[in-house]
Design an enzyme around this catalytic site. Structure first.
Site, short mmCIF file in Angstrom:
data_model
loop_
_atom_site.label_atom_id
_atom_site.label_comp_id
_atom_site.label_asym_id
_atom_site.label_seq_id
_atom_site.Cartn_x
_atom_site.Cartn_y
_atom_site.Cartn_z
N CYS A 240 0.85 -7.78 11.58
CA CYS A 240 1.22 -8.00 12.99
C CYS A 240 0.54 -9.25 13.54
O CYS A 240 0.41 -9.40 14.75
CB CYS A 240 0.84 -6.80 13.85
N ARG B 68 1.74 -12.24 -0.56
CA ARG B 68 0.38 -12.45 -0.06
C ARG B 68 -0.27 -13.69 -0.64
O ARG B 68 0.16 -14.20 -1.68
CB ARG B 68 -0.48 -11.24 -0.45
N TYR C 152 -1.41 -3.41 -7.10
CA TYR C 152 -1.25 -4.14 -5.83
C TYR C 152 -2.64 -4.22 -5.16
O TYR C 152 -3.35 -3.20 -5.06
CB TYR C 152 -0.24 -3.44 -4.91
N ARG D 113 0.84 -1.20 0.00
CA ARG D 113 0.00 0.00 0.00
C ARG D 113 0.87 1.25 0.00
O ARG D 113 1.98 1.24 0.53
CB ARG D 113 -0.89 0.03 1.25
N LYS E 1 -9.91 -2.15 1.82
CA LYS E 1 -9.59 -1.03 2.70
C LYS E 1 -10.37 0.22 2.30
O LYS E 1 -10.78 1.01 3.15
CB LYS E 1 -8.08 -0.75 2.69
N SER F 242 -1.38 -3.72 10.13
CA SER F 242 -1.13 -4.69 9.07
C SER F 242 0.15 -5.48 9.36
O SER F 242 1.13 -4.92 9.84
CB SER F 242 -0.95 -3.97 7.73
N ASP G 234 -9.49 -9.55 9.16
CA ASP G 234 -8.97 -8.20 8.86
C ASP G 234 -9.94 -7.06 9.17
O ASP G 234 -9.50 -6.00 9.58
CB ASP G 234 -8.58 -8.13 7.38
N HIS H 220 -10.51 -2.14 11.83
CA HIS H 220 -9.45 -3.00 11.28
C HIS H 220 -9.21 -4.14 12.27
O HIS H 220 -8.21 -4.16 12.98
CB HIS H 220 -8.19 -2.15 11.10
O1 SAT Z 1 -2.72 -4.37 1.61
S1 SAT Z 1 -3.91 -4.46 2.45
O2 SAT Z 1 -4.22 -3.14 2.99
O3 SAT Z 1 -5.05 -4.99 1.72
C1 SAT Z 1 -3.60 -5.50 3.76
C2 SAT Z 1 -3.07 -4.72 4.88
O4 SAT Z 1 -2.05 -4.04 4.71
O5 SAT Z 1 -3.66 -4.77 5.98
MN MN Z 2 -5.29 -5.23 7.19
#
Ligand code: SAT
Ligand code: MN
Length: 588
Positions: free
Chosen positions: A250, A371, A197, A69, A206, A248, A277, A226
């Site tokens: 963690c 991922r 991405y 991101r 998100k 993210s 998530d 989140h």
């Molecule tokens: O890349 S995403 O935002 O979809 C996953 C994350 O970073 O929590």
């Molecule tokens: Mn996330």
């Protein structure tokens, strides 16, 4: 597929803007998706993996400049800057639309425009929201088809309503200088440019389910967070549901899919995964707080996922999965990533498709933010409530970050307002999920810093108001830290499945079954109340995990004060008050 005049009008406008060769509506059928997989393989967007070992699995490589991101290019575009607040990038809607349309103009030339109707939340749930994403990327379509409920049933549910989120995604030429993720919460619109991405391009995740949804929730008395959602089934059969917010990368997916340690399994414990998530939370008919997971799949971090850290996730990725930026093992056309096992392939391609020998190379083969995108129904521990339109009732909310020091393994807040304070001052080391430096401690309130779609001061106020709204049926609020280290930098707590030992204490506190040590920062467990049977942990290690060091916390207070300065007078008085009370308790 639809007669919805608002939708048809918008599709026509977008078609005139991006001028595709043709338009394809995604109906959600397997035949259509299979055709698209073949298209993606022919164009090189996807690589088909070994279908005997990994049926239905594909590999996706992003452009190397586009693997995480981009927070610096993510904007909230409200009429006033105040509405976006001090923690978001803001741009005038007019200006953002101008940039968007200039870049989007003609950018689908010779390409297909895919129209994806999707729903966030279970079909038939009052929680659910509908979106339509336009994209020129087949991999975005295939990822969305895993992560959301897509197709005709969504259009049927939409009917002739105008209550849906417009989403335009244009790959353009993936120019990082012109990469933008724009949110227009006042117009229910999202525009993402120059990134493929998934975190920037799957607009249901998100962008809709957190940024736009948090904006909406504030106005409509609900919350978009989140957070993972899990259920702990106790030996007596009762299931206690918990939400947990972590930044993210963690360990949300690991905690959500936890398998109890042997000793707990024998006693009859089970853990059920509802989501990994995002949680949407509402007051239910019984007055408690209820949660649904708006997603239909997992977009989990591959790196570090193993049979040891998360066996359920390993199972999840065995079929119908799109892997992004992992290693391709050329011997058997399967995948690998750092941390999967100690046996990297030597005849392989790294995430950039360069030849890679895992036995000799000093470079990582997979991107640290590699991922997997997998259907939720692949998860062996998926909760039977996953699709329940009402969701699950929440007994505890957990905040957690990655902190080497200061924060103990677990503590409980004194009450809701203090819990909101605890969430608001969360900080954590940055990870590879976003571009930028890794390992820097930064404040990340409620793990929402990159995802809150409006002014963070108002967001804090909303949390406080929700506490009043729910009253004495509100969940208890806790903070955890699995990442505390000793003086040599070794983790003090084993983590992973053993985190259930901490959840057990949390549940005991929710059920008033155990007392606790009142410290200046909150209720901390007595060492004897954390079950370390069978663990290689000494009593003194456990003591260090549970210590609250007043001097470190006085420093922490200074960090909090400077963080709070950002919000100036807009910071809710309740939080200022909580900070003063913490200072009093610490000093004297
Ligand atoms: O890349 S995403 O935002 O979809 C996953 C994350 O970073 O929590
Ligand atoms: Mn996330």
């Amino acid at each position: 597929m639809t007669n919805n005049i608002y939708l048809l009008k918008w599709i026509r406008e977008m078609e005139e803007l991006v001028t595709p060769e043709k338009v394809i509506w995604i109906n959600g059928s397997e035949i259509q998706l299979e055709n698209l997989r073949q298209t993606a393989c022919r164009s090189g967007d996807l690589v088909k993996l070994n279908q005997e070992k990994l049926p239905g699995c594909y590999l996706h490589r992003t452009n190397p400049n586009d693997a995480a991101r981009v927070e610096s290019s993510t904007f909230i575009c409200t009429k006033s800057k105040e509405e976006a607040g001090p923690t978001n990038n803001w741009m005038q809607p007019k200006e953002a639309y101008k940039i968007s349309y200039d870049l989007a103009k003609g950018s689908y030339k010779g390409k297909v425009m895919y129209v994806i109707p999707y729903m966030m939340g279970p079909v038939g749930s009052r929680f659910s929201k509908i979106g339509v994403e336009i994209t020129d990327s087949v991999t975005v379509v295939l990822n969305m088809a895993i992560m959301t409920r897509t197709g005709q049933k969504v259009l049927d549910a939409l009917g002739d309503s105008n209550d849906w989120v417009r989403g335009l995604h244009c790959s353009c030429n993936l120019d990082p200088e012109k990469r933008y993720v724009f949110h227009f919460p006042e117009d229910n619109t999202i525009i993402s440019l120059n990134s493929n991405y998934e975190g920037n391009a799957l607009l249901g995740k998100k962008c809709l389910a957190l940024r736009l949804a948090s904006y909406k929730g504030e106005k409509e008395n609900w919350m978009a967070e989140h957070m993972l959602i899990l259920g702990v089934q106790k030996p007596d059969g009762e299931i206690i549901y918990i939400c947990a917010a972590f930044p993210s990368a963690c360990g949300k997916t690991n905690l959500a899919m936890l398998i109890p340690p042997e000793m707990y399994k024998e006693k009859g414990y089970k853990v059920w995964c509802v989501g990994d998530d995002i949680a949407w939370l509402r007051k239910g008919k019984d007055g408690r707080l209820w949660a649904v997971n708006p997603e239909n799949g997992f977009f989990g971090v591959a790196s570090g996922t193993s049979e040891k850290s998360n066996p359920n996730a390993m199972q999840v990725t065995k079929k119908n999965t799109i892997f992004t930026n992992v290693v391709q093992n050329l011997d058997d056309n399967t995948v690998w990533w750092e941390g999967m096992d100690k046996n990297p392939p030597s005849h392989a391609l790294d995430w950039k498709a360069n030849p890679w020998d895992g036995k000799t190379s000093k470079q990582n083969g997979a991107h640290p933010n590699s991922r997997f995108t997998s259907p939720a129904k692949n998860c062996p521990s998926l909760s039977e409530k996953f699709d329940d339109p009402d969701g699950v009732p929440i007994s505890a909310i957990i905040f957690g970050g990655r902190r080497a020091q200061t924060t103990p393994l677990v503590y409980e807040s004194f009450d809701w307002n203090h819990g909101v304070f605890v969430g608001s001052v969360m900080s954590s080391e940055t990870t590879a999920a976003a571009t930028g430096k890794i390992g820097i401690v930064r404040h990340d309130p409620m793990a929402m810093l990159p995802f809150c779609g409006y002014n963070m001061s108002k967001y804090f106020q909303h949390w406080l108001d929700m506490g009043k709204f729910i009253g004495n049926k509100a969940p208890k609020i806790f903070n955890v830290n699995w990442f505390r280290t000793d003086d040599n930098g070794n983790f003090l707590w084993p983590g992973f499945s053993d985190n259930l030992r901490v959840l057990e204490w949390i549940i005991n506190r929710c059920e008033d079954k155990t007392s606790a040590n009142k410290t200046p920062i909150g209720y901390v467990p007595f060492a004897s109340d954390i079950n370390i049977q069978g663990l290689d942990i000494s009593n003194s290690q456990l003591d260090s995990l549970l210590t609250v060091d007043n001097d470190l916390w006085k420093k922490e207070v200074q960090n909090i004060e400077s963080f709070y300065e950002k919000f100036g007078d807009e910071l809710p008085a309740e939080l200022k008050n909580e900070l003063s009370k913490l200072k009093e308790r610490l000093q004297y």
